[in-house]
Design a protein around this motif. Structure first.
Motif, PDB file in Angstrom:
ATOM      1  N   ASP A 219       0.811  -1.311   0.030  1.00  0.00           N
ATOM      2  CA  ASP A 219      -0.045   0.026   0.138  1.00  0.00           C
ATOM      3  C   ASP A 219       0.927   1.148  -0.097  1.00  0.00           C
ATOM      4  O   ASP A 219       0.712   2.110  -0.771  1.00  0.00           O
TER       5      ASP A 219
ATOM      6  N   THR B 159      -6.702  -4.495   0.430  1.00  0.00           N
ATOM      7  CA  THR B 159      -5.772  -4.735   0.904  1.00  0.00           C
ATOM      8  C   THR B 159      -5.928  -6.194   1.816  1.00  0.00           C
ATOM      9  O   THR B 159      -4.857  -6.814   1.839  1.00  0.00           O
TER      10      THR B 159
ATOM     11  N   SER C 131      -7.508  -7.271  -6.122  1.00  0.00           N
ATOM     12  CA  SER C 131      -6.897  -6.022  -5.573  1.00  0.00           C
ATOM     13  C   SER C 131      -6.866  -4.785  -6.862  1.00  0.00           C
ATOM     14  O   SER C 131      -6.536  -5.638  -7.982  1.00  0.00           O
TER      15      SER C 131
END
Ligand code: IPD
Ligand code: CA
Ligand code: CA
Length: 287
Positions: A56, A101, A111
């Motif tokens: 991330d 996530t 994702s």
């Protein structure tokens, strides 16, 4: 003589911003894909289950570098680093560097990267890239929506009974009565099914390209949905709040459909029976 106000942007600006969003989404997607299955550190961001990984953070750093280089005068709202620049800037990029996530942390390959541009608060440009399926969705107001450069359209399903929907559950679900469990149960009864992918941005792109007929969720943030809103609208779909009124991003509630089932789904959400609510109440954790 009257003077018309100067428009904030031209069609060529839209095209430029689409290319910038695409450059950033593809670069971040490549980084995410390279870290697939190798993530060592998974942290909780305060609320139980609200995770962040090095993927991330690294994906966000890549996106911020590209957006700031091309658009130094624009504001940014990014999930991991928050607001950059003045909140009053008429141009604001809403960035989710890795939507899904929890899936990523569990090596479940659902994702994506979601990059949207708000102009005076209105979602205007959207780019979503899913590196696991190598799917690039793009749209800008008035320019249509594409998947890997091919035009896309929402589905033609006309009734809830024949529809396949998707929804999600925000991280505050164990602490609130308004946890979407009742609505999820109710709609599961009324439709051919309700899916939960774990990525709001992918849910919106699946509505936009007709794989799914509708999506609703509460507790959602601007970075989750700005890009997807533009993509659904430009693919011929409808976006609103649950009751059909214009969407207000601050409420965190969104209803997105192919348009044909919009009223019926809005009505069904409002009509969720009390006996489902009682289950939701029984599951709330008290401090
Ligand atoms: C989450 C996903 C999920 C939705 C949650 C979001 P994250 O975003 O979009 O589908 O149900 O509400 O917070 O944490 O994976 O970026
Ligand atoms: Ca998200
Ligand atoms: Ca995220």
């Amino acid at each position: 003589m009257t003077f018309a106000p100067k428009p904030l942007f031209s069609p060529s600006d839209l095209q430029t911003w689409l290319e910038i969003g695409t450059e950033a989404a593809l670069a971040a997607g490549a980084e995410i894909f390279s870290l697939w299955g190798k993530v060592q550190e998974v942290e909780e961001k305060g609320r139980a289950g609200d995770l962040v990984t090095e993927a991330d953070r690294q994906a966000e750093a890549i996106i911020l570098g590209i957006i700031k280089r091309h658009c130094p005068d624009h504001g940014i709202l990014a999930e991991e680093s928050g607001q950059w620049g003045s909140g009053d800037n008429p141009f604001c990029w809403a960035i989710d560097p890795l939507d899904g996530t929890t899936n990523f942390a569990h090596s479940y390959p659902v994702s994506c990267v979601s990059i949207g541009l708000l102009v005076q608060g209105i979602p205007t440009v959207g780019v979503i890239y899913n590196p696991f399926r190598q799917e690039l969705f793009r749209a800008a107001t008035g320019l249509g929506a594409t998947l890997n450069r091919q035009s896309i359209q929402v589905s033609t399903t006309t009734s809830l009974a024949k529809s396949l929907l998707v929804s999600g559950f925000a991280y505050d679900r164990v602490k609130t009565l308004d946890n979407n469990y009742p609505e999820f149960c109710h709609l599961t009864h009324l439709t051919q099914g309700v899916r939960r992918s774990g990525s709001a941005a992918i849910d919106l792109t699946d509505v936009a390209c007709g794989r799914l007929d509708g999506y609703w969720e509460r507790g959602i943030n601007p970075w989750d949905i700005t890009a997807g809103i533009v993509i659904v609208q430009e693919a011929g779909g409808v976006i609103s709040s649950y009751d059909g009124s214009p969407l207000d991003l601050k409420t965190g509630r969104i209803l997105a459909t192919n348009g044909r089932i919009h009223h019926e789904l809005s009505q069904a959400l409002a009509d969720t029976p009390q006996w489902f609510q009682n289950y939701a109440i029984s599951r709330v954790q008290k401090d």
